[in-house]
Design an enzyme around this catalytic site. Structure first.
Site, short mmCIF file in Angstrom:
data_model
loop_
_atom_site.label_atom_id
_atom_site.label_comp_id
_atom_site.label_asym_id
_atom_site.label_seq_id
_atom_site.Cartn_x
_atom_site.Cartn_y
_atom_site.Cartn_z
N SER A 100 -56.78 23.11 -40.34
CA SER A 100 -58.04 22.58 -40.87
C SER A 100 -58.60 23.53 -41.92
O SER A 100 -58.90 24.69 -41.62
CB SER A 100 -59.05 22.41 -39.74
OG SER A 100 -60.34 22.25 -40.32
N HIS A 150 -55.45 19.24 -42.77
CA HIS A 150 -56.60 18.50 -42.22
C HIS A 150 -57.84 18.84 -43.04
O HIS A 150 -58.18 20.01 -43.23
CB HIS A 150 -56.78 18.91 -40.76
CG HIS A 150 -57.84 18.16 -40.01
ND1 HIS A 150 -57.64 16.90 -39.49
CD2 HIS A 150 -59.11 18.50 -39.67
CE1 HIS A 150 -58.74 16.50 -38.85
NE2 HIS A 150 -59.65 17.45 -38.96
N ASP A 186 -61.88 18.18 -43.37
CA ASP A 186 -63.06 17.73 -42.63
C ASP A 186 -64.19 17.39 -43.58
O ASP A 186 -64.79 18.28 -44.18
CB ASP A 186 -63.51 18.83 -41.67
CG ASP A 186 -62.56 19.00 -40.50
OD1 ASP A 186 -62.39 18.02 -39.75
OD2 ASP A 186 -61.98 20.09 -40.35
N MET A 193 -67.93 16.17 -43.98
CA MET A 193 -69.17 16.07 -43.20
C MET A 193 -70.34 15.77 -44.14
O MET A 193 -70.39 16.31 -45.25
CB MET A 193 -69.44 17.38 -42.48
CG MET A 193 -68.30 17.86 -41.60
SD MET A 193 -68.76 19.34 -40.70
CE MET A 193 -67.18 19.77 -39.93
N HIS A 238 -60.56 13.65 -42.12
CA HIS A 238 -61.40 13.33 -40.96
C HIS A 238 -62.83 13.12 -41.46
O HIS A 238 -63.47 14.04 -41.92
CB HIS A 238 -61.30 14.53 -39.99
CG HIS A 238 -62.14 14.44 -38.77
ND1 HIS A 238 -62.30 15.51 -37.91
CD2 HIS A 238 -62.88 13.43 -38.24
CE1 HIS A 238 -63.10 15.16 -36.91
NE2 HIS A 238 -63.46 13.91 -37.09
N MET A 259 -66.46 12.66 -40.95
CA MET A 259 -67.62 12.79 -40.05
C MET A 259 -68.86 12.40 -40.85
O MET A 259 -69.72 13.23 -41.17
CB MET A 259 -67.70 14.23 -39.53
CG MET A 259 -66.66 14.52 -38.46
SD MET A 259 -66.31 16.28 -38.29
CE MET A 259 -65.14 16.47 -39.62
N MET A 317 -61.62 14.11 -29.95
CA MET A 317 -62.34 15.35 -30.25
C MET A 317 -62.46 16.19 -28.98
O MET A 317 -62.89 15.67 -27.94
CB MET A 317 -63.75 15.06 -30.78
CG MET A 317 -63.83 14.54 -32.20
SD MET A 317 -62.94 15.48 -33.45
CE MET A 317 -63.76 17.07 -33.39
N GLY A 326 -68.61 19.16 -36.12
CA GLY A 326 -69.61 19.74 -37.01
C GLY A 326 -69.27 21.14 -37.47
O GLY A 326 -69.62 21.53 -38.57
N PHE A 327 -68.56 21.88 -36.62
CA PHE A 327 -68.30 23.28 -36.94
C PHE A 327 -66.91 23.70 -36.45
O PHE A 327 -66.43 23.17 -35.46
CB PHE A 327 -69.35 24.18 -36.27
CG PHE A 327 -70.75 23.81 -36.66
CD1 PHE A 327 -71.33 24.30 -37.82
CD2 PHE A 327 -71.48 22.92 -35.88
CE1 PHE A 327 -72.61 23.92 -38.20
CE2 PHE A 327 -72.76 22.53 -36.24
CZ PHE A 327 -73.33 23.04 -37.41
N GLY A 372 -64.36 26.82 -35.03
CA GLY A 372 -64.49 27.98 -34.16
C GLY A 372 -65.24 27.75 -32.85
O GLY A 372 -65.68 28.70 -32.22
N ASP A 380 -58.44 17.62 -31.76
CA ASP A 380 -59.12 18.44 -32.78
C ASP A 380 -60.31 19.17 -32.14
O ASP A 380 -61.21 18.52 -31.61
CB ASP A 380 -59.61 17.51 -33.91
CG ASP A 380 -60.31 18.24 -35.05
OD1 ASP A 380 -60.35 19.47 -35.06
OD2 ASP A 380 -60.81 17.52 -35.95
N GLY A 381 -60.27 20.51 -32.25
CA GLY A 381 -61.39 21.31 -31.78
C GLY A 381 -60.97 22.32 -30.74
O GLY A 381 -60.52 21.94 -29.65
N GLY A 382 -61.06 23.59 -31.09
CA GLY A 382 -60.74 24.65 -30.13
C GLY A 382 -59.27 24.75 -29.76
O GLY A 382 -58.92 25.30 -28.70
N GLY A 393 -58.10 25.16 -36.80
CA GLY A 393 -58.76 25.85 -37.90
C GLY A 393 -58.81 27.34 -37.63
O GLY A 393 -57.99 28.12 -38.11
C1 DX5 Z 1 -64.83 20.12 -36.19
C2 DX5 Z 1 -63.71 19.72 -37.12
C3 DX5 Z 1 -62.46 20.44 -36.85
C4 DX5 Z 1 -62.56 21.93 -37.01
C5 DX5 Z 1 -61.66 22.51 -35.99
O1 DX5 Z 1 -65.92 19.31 -36.39
O2 DX5 Z 1 -63.44 18.34 -37.02
O3 DX5 Z 1 -61.37 19.92 -37.59
O4 DX5 Z 1 -62.19 22.40 -38.28
O5 DX5 Z 1 -61.83 23.87 -35.99
P1 DX5 Z 1 -61.31 24.81 -34.82
O6 DX5 Z 1 -59.84 24.62 -34.71
O7 DX5 Z 1 -61.71 26.17 -35.31
O8 DX5 Z 1 -62.05 24.39 -33.57
ZN ZN Z 2 -61.53 17.66 -37.96
#
Ligand code: DX5
Ligand code: ZN
Length: 221
Positions: A8, A33, A35, A37, A66, A68, A137, A142-143, A145, A175-177, A197
């Site tokens: 990401s 990927h 993102d 937003m 993606h 959002m 998800m 939104g963020f 990390g 996606d996420g963490g 990411g």
């Molecule tokens: C979060 C995004 C993710 C984000 C994942 O809202 O959709 O794609 O970049 O980041 P990590 O892998 O750091 O959780």
């Molecule tokens: Zn994403």
């Protein structure tokens, strides 16, 4: 089952975007990927068509976009023209999900649907067979990390069952963490496509980390 790793760009250093993308390619990333937003669906702002177009010029890898954003249909044409290979939309802001997915396919892109951690799988039940990709998800979007929500593993397992029961051939993305600590459980639960990411871009050796994540999927425990 083949594994797709999609770094990401949210966590990339944009002052060195070309190098970061070259690093992803060298590390064997399957997709990039992106993102998007809008500060409305999620409390953060990122990129639009101009950045997608820039990334498109820097790589031949598929761009996994993606969205959002509220009213995602306003962006389909511009983003596909800018070089998006796939568009994934949130069911929470897609009241005409089937029509919106058809429109994405009409434009020649891979059509994906995504659900937030608090959204039940039933939100995609009726369209499952039409999906090219289902994204679960594993953080509230939104963020980058953020911490992986452990309950996501069970949801992935149920999503895999839903795809099988409905005869859907959709890819199952998470996606996420996602990190070397969390990816294996997701893979064993049935996910085949992984966004990462922070785990990649903050690693001591980001290029090697892509391979480490992939290898974790092959581990049986
Ligand atoms: C979060 C995004 C993710 C984000 C994942 O809202 O959709 O794609 O970049 O980041 P990590 O892998 O750091 O959780
Ligand atoms: Zn994403």
């Amino acid at each position: 089952m083949s594994v797709r790793i999609a770094p990401s760009l949210l966590s990339a250093d944009f002052a060195r975007l070309a190098d970061e993308i070259a690093m992803c390619e060298a590390g064997g990333a399957d997709w990039i990927h992106v993102d998007v937003m809008d500060g409305r669906f999620v409390p953060n702002l990122t990129f639009g068509a101009k950045v997608i177009e820039t990334v498109r010029r820097l790589t031949d890898l598929p761009l996994d976009v993606h969205l959002m954003v509220v009213e995602p249909e306003n962006y389909f044409e511009d983003f596909v023209a800018a070089g998006a290979s796939g568009l994934t939309i949130h069911t929470e802001v897609a009241p005409h999900l089937l029509r919106q997915l058809s429109r994405i396919k009409e434009l020649g892109a891979r059509a994906g649907a995504v659900i937030n951690p608090g959204t039940p799988l039933s939100a995609v039940q009726e369209v499952a067979v039409e999906l090219d990709l289902l994204l679960i998800m594993s953080v509230n979007p939104g963020f980058g990390g953020q911490q992986f929500i452990p309950g996501s593993v069970g949801k992935i397992r149920r999503a895999r069952r839903l795809l099988a029961e409905t005869g859907s051939r959709a890819l199952l993305q998470v996606d996420g963490g996602i990190s070397r600590e969390t990816i294996n459980a997701c893979w064993r639960a049935g996910a085949d496509t992984f966004v990462a990411g922070n785990a990649i871009f903050s690693a001591a050796d980001p290029e090697a980390e892509i391979g480490v994540l992939r290898a974790q999927c092959m581990e049986s425990a």
